[in-house]
Design a protein around this motif. Structure first.
Motif, short mmCIF file in Angstrom:
data_model
loop_
_atom_site.label_atom_id
_atom_site.label_comp_id
_atom_site.label_asym_id
_atom_site.label_seq_id
_atom_site.Cartn_x
_atom_site.Cartn_y
_atom_site.Cartn_z
N LEU A 115 -19.66 8.31 36.52
CA LEU A 115 -18.70 7.37 36.92
C LEU A 115 -17.74 8.06 38.08
CD1 LEU A 115 -17.32 4.54 36.69
CD2 LEU A 115 -16.02 5.36 34.80
N PRO A 116 -17.34 9.11 37.85
CA PRO A 116 -16.29 9.72 39.00
C PRO A 116 -17.03 9.67 40.45
CG PRO A 116 -15.97 10.74 36.87
CD PRO A 116 -17.48 9.98 36.87
N ALA A 117 -18.25 10.35 40.33
CA ALA A 117 -18.96 10.27 41.44
C ALA A 117 -19.17 8.94 42.28
CB ALA A 117 -20.41 11.24 41.45
N ALA A 118 -19.70 7.73 41.40
CA ALA A 118 -19.74 6.56 41.74
C ALA A 118 -18.64 6.03 42.54
CB ALA A 118 -20.19 5.65 40.72
N SER A 119 -17.46 6.19 41.66
CA SER A 119 -16.07 5.81 42.25
C SER A 119 -15.82 6.40 43.63
CB SER A 119 -15.01 5.95 41.01
OG SER A 119 -15.16 5.32 40.24
N GLY A 120 -15.97 7.76 43.68
CA GLY A 120 -15.63 8.51 44.79
C GLY A 120 -16.22 8.08 45.87
N ILE A 121 -17.75 8.00 45.77
CA ILE A 121 -18.63 7.70 47.06
C ILE A 121 -18.25 6.28 47.53
CG2 ILE A 121 -21.01 7.47 47.73
CD1 ILE A 121 -21.54 9.68 45.58
N SER A 122 -18.30 5.32 46.61
CA SER A 122 -18.16 4.02 47.05
C SER A 122 -16.83 3.81 47.76
CB SER A 122 -18.09 3.14 45.47
OG SER A 122 -19.35 3.11 44.93
N LEU A 123 -15.87 4.46 47.19
CA LEU A 123 -14.43 4.31 47.60
C LEU A 123 -14.15 5.26 49.18
CD1 LEU A 123 -12.23 4.48 44.55
CD2 LEU A 123 -12.58 2.44 46.14
N THR A 124 -14.95 6.10 49.32
CA THR A 124 -15.02 6.75 50.64
C THR A 124 -15.80 5.84 51.44
OG1 THR A 124 -15.07 9.11 49.60
CG2 THR A 124 -15.98 8.81 51.80
N PHE A 125 -16.83 5.13 51.06
CA PHE A 125 -17.46 4.19 52.24
C PHE A 125 -16.62 3.24 52.43
CE2 PHE A 125 -19.94 0.19 52.28
CZ PHE A 125 -20.25 0.24 53.52
N SER A 126 -15.63 2.59 51.46
CA SER A 126 -14.57 1.54 51.88
C SER A 126 -13.59 2.06 52.66
CB SER A 126 -14.14 0.96 50.61
OG SER A 126 -15.09 0.41 49.66
N PHE A 127 -13.15 3.21 52.54
CA PHE A 127 -12.05 4.11 53.38
C PHE A 127 -12.81 4.17 54.90
CE2 PHE A 127 -10.41 7.60 55.54
CZ PHE A 127 -9.05 7.16 55.48
N LEU A 128 -13.95 4.68 55.17
CA LEU A 128 -14.37 4.81 56.47
C LEU A 128 -14.59 3.37 57.00
CD1 LEU A 128 -17.41 7.34 55.96
CD2 LEU A 128 -14.99 7.75 56.85
N SER A 129 -15.06 2.50 56.33
CA SER A 129 -15.19 0.93 56.98
C SER A 129 -14.02 0.31 57.32
CB SER A 129 -16.02 0.22 55.85
OG SER A 129 -17.07 0.45 55.46
N LEU A 130 -12.81 0.78 56.88
CA LEU A 130 -11.55 0.09 57.01
C LEU A 130 -10.57 1.05 57.80
CD1 LEU A 130 -10.89 -1.15 53.39
CD2 LEU A 130 -11.33 -2.49 55.52
N ALA A 131 -10.79 2.19 57.98
CA ALA A 131 -10.07 3.25 58.63
C ALA A 131 -10.63 3.42 60.32
CB ALA A 131 -10.10 4.54 58.32
N LEU A 132 -12.00 3.37 60.35
CA LEU A 132 -12.69 3.49 61.73
C LEU A 132 -12.38 2.26 62.70
CD1 LEU A 132 -15.99 4.95 60.63
CD2 LEU A 132 -14.00 6.24 61.70
N PRO A 133 -12.03 0.90 62.24
CA PRO A 133 -11.78 -0.15 63.44
C PRO A 133 -10.74 0.31 64.22
CG PRO A 133 -11.99 -1.08 60.97
CD PRO A 133 -11.83 0.44 60.87
N ILE A 134 -9.70 0.99 64.00
CA ILE A 134 -8.64 1.46 65.11
C ILE A 134 -9.41 1.91 66.23
CG2 ILE A 134 -6.82 2.97 65.37
CD1 ILE A 134 -5.63 2.08 63.01
N PHE A 135 -10.41 3.20 65.93
CA PHE A 135 -10.99 4.04 66.82
C PHE A 135 -12.17 3.01 67.47
CE2 PHE A 135 -9.86 6.61 63.55
CZ PHE A 135 -8.73 7.49 64.20
N ALA A 136 -12.79 1.97 66.65
CA ALA A 136 -13.83 1.14 67.37
C ALA A 136 -12.95 0.19 68.32
CB ALA A 136 -14.51 0.21 66.30
#
Length: 588
Positions: A115-136
């Protein structure tokens, strides 16, 4: 949901014909004032009394929204099954693609990382998807253009889904190295998601058919103001509707995961990505939409201006009086890549930024706890239903709630004189979210109390391995935050549009996504603590946080209703004797 003008004709309104919603009468001279066929600029009196309506929304805006629908279907359709894919091992008697044996209480799985790995990986994906729009957004503004960026992102999304499917085929899963192509696919899909989110909203707002208020004839005998702000709200509602419809995809992918396996569950939401390039190519070839011009990056200029203002203020002044905005304005001794008006626009947007500071408190509940919800469901009686099926219920509730509010609840409130202002909607949304977390804490406690393994319910193999509590008791955990999102998220879009001048809308939207990304980062940082027997406390903490957000929002955002109202009441000055619609017009 989208309102337009049924008929616009240069007729002269009769006396006393103004809609009752205006609640103020117009002078006799103004009532009989001629309205040309193309409309004219409103006077200050008309701004104060006439009803505001939307211009017809251009239908190509729906085509642009298809890009966001495809991106959201991919994002939510895949993230809904990420938890099982990462957390749980391959079922021993399954089909080899991750699906469990039919007729059992077992759950789909693949990597078995916990579960910790599942939460960490899924939330890292969400973070990248929402943080990168500024650079895009910066890259789209200065290099490629927004439409080209969306087209390239659609191709990147196709590649990402192909790699994701490869990571989930049985032969790769059996090697034990599926995490490598899976991680590569997540990074590729995060780039595609960010690029599309950065560009779709600015292009949609660029399709607005009017840029200043105009007086038109709505029905025989009624003058109205065709308002660009109201039109923009309707266009963004189309955008939010596309987001919501795409978010229903988990209902399909979770069932496919349960019955066929993960490779098909990852392929299904990618189908829209395969169609998207053709839709975009046709839109470009037939010139169906207006293309935003290439320009200096507004995002980059905003960050530079804000940095200069903060540095000039100094630490002490910054926290007491705010940034020194005058220092960021050009003068005879210093020049920048922007003018003084740009700095004033940036300062005017501060109210929206204050609201964005509250977003993470809600977003952590809305998306950051999905792995906990799915993990809880795996310890409940499912009777053959996928344990992650309800991840699509959140969006389904919104699909139903939005039209009910728009066509029934809000009109009833207006007729009854109830002022359900943005601040009140925000506070009500936090109340619903807090209640849902209280229910979540109680449910998790009951799962522990009734599981054959007690407070080790997440990995229980004794007997059936599950609590007698039904999976369907989780419905409030998804339904209440979904309804709250209509009040909180939609209000956020409304504030972004109404409080930000035209040049700043992209900046405000990118900032809103960044604050959402902060919520994913916070949840990812806390994910190592997501394990038995402590899974009750995340629900308790967020119930308290959302409850505290209600009074804090009242004190911090108490001026937000007045500031939004002031935007709509700014006068457009037109001399009474002028017949030129554009003469001496002062745009808002």
């Amino acid at each position: 949901m989208v309102s337009g003008l049924d008929e616009l004709a240069p007729t002269t309104p009769a006396a006393g014909s103004i809609d009752d919603d205006a609640k103020l009468s117009i002078s006799e001279e103004d009532q009989f004032d001629h309205v040309p066929e193309g409309g004219r600029a409103p006077t200050a009196l008309e701004l104060a009394t006439l009803r505001r309506v939307s211009a017809p929304v251009p239908w190509p805006a729906y085509l642009v929204c298809f890009a966001e629908l495809a991106e959201r279907a991919s994002y939510f359709g895949c993230t809904a099954v990420f938890t099982n894919f990462i957390q749980r091992p391959l079922p021993a008697r399954g089909n080899g693609a991750g699906a469990p044996p039919a007729g059992t209480q077992e759950t789909a799985g693949a990597l078995g990382l916990g579960l910790p790995a599942a939460s960490g990986i899924s939330l890292t994906f969400s973070f990248l998807s929402l943080a990168l729009p500024i650079f895009a957004g910066v890259l789209a503004d200065t290099r490629w253009g927004m439409f080209k960026m969306i087209f390239i992102a659609s191709l990147i999304g196709i590649v990402g889904h192909v790699v994701l499917v490869i990571a989930a085929v049985p032969t790769v899963l059996r090697t034990g190295n599926a995490i490598i192509p899976f991680a590569i696919a997540l990074f590729i899909l995060a780039i595609a998601s960010a690029a599309i989110k950065a560009c779709v909203t600015p292009i949609i707002t660029y399709q607005c058919p009017i840029d200043t208020p105009r007086v038109q004839i709505f029905r025989p005998g009624e003058k109205v103001i065709v308002d660009p702000e109201v039109t923009m709200q309707n266009m963004l509602m189309i955008y939010y509707w596309a987001v919501t419809v795409g978010s229903v995809m988990p209902i399909a992918t979770t069932n496919v995961e349960k019955r066929s396996g993960f490779w098909l569950a990852f392929l299904v939401p990618g189908i829209l990505y395969f169609v998207l390039p053709a839709v975009l190519a046709a839109t470009y070839y037939f010139k169906l939409i207006k293309m935003p011009p290439m320009q200096r990056s507004v995002v980059a200029d905003a960050w530079r201006a804000l940095s200069i203002a903060c540095k000039a203020a100094g630490a002490k002044t910054l926290f007491t009086k705010g940034p020194a905005w005058e220092a960021a304005k050009p003068s005879s001794t210093r020049t920048f890549g922007w003018d003084s008006t740009f700095v004033d626009e940036l300062r005017r947007s501060r109210a929206a930024f204050k609201f964005f500071c509250f977003l993470p408190v809600y977003i952590i509940v809305d998306t950051g706890l999905t792995t906990l919800f799915v993990n809880m469901a795996a310890g409940m009686t499912t009777d053959g239903v996928p344990n992650d099926l309800l991840t699509g219920f959140n969006a389904l509730v919104q699909v139903i709630t939005i039209p009910i509010l728009n066509f029934f609840v809000y009109p009833f409130f207006r007729r009854a004189g109830v002022n359900f202002s943005p601040l009140r909607r925000i506070m009500f949304g936090f109340a619903l979210t807090s209640i849902s977390m209280i229910i979540g804490a109680v449910l998790q406690w009951r799962v522990y109390e009734t599981s054959p393994c007690g407070y080790s319910a997440s990995k229980c193999t004794i007997g059936t391995g599950v609590s007698p509590l039904s999976l369907w008791s989780q419905l409030p955990l998804y339904g209440l935050p979904g309804i709250a999102g209509v009040f909180i998220n939609v209000t956020g879009y409304e504030l972004s549009i109404n409080l930000a001048p035209q040049r700043m809308k992209a900046v405000i939207f990118a900032a809103q996504l960044f604050f959402v990304a902060l919520a994913s980062a916070a949840a990812a940082a806390a994910s190592p603590s997501f394990h038995d027997p402590h899974l009750i406390w995340p629900f308790v903490g967020l119930a308290v946080a959302n409850a505290l957000a209600i009074p804090i929002a009242y004190f911090v955002l108490h001026d937000i209703d007045r500031e939004q109202k002031a935007v709509f009441e700014l006068p457009v000055l037109v001399p009474a004797a002028s017949s030129d619609p554009g003469a001496d017009e002062e745009k808002r």
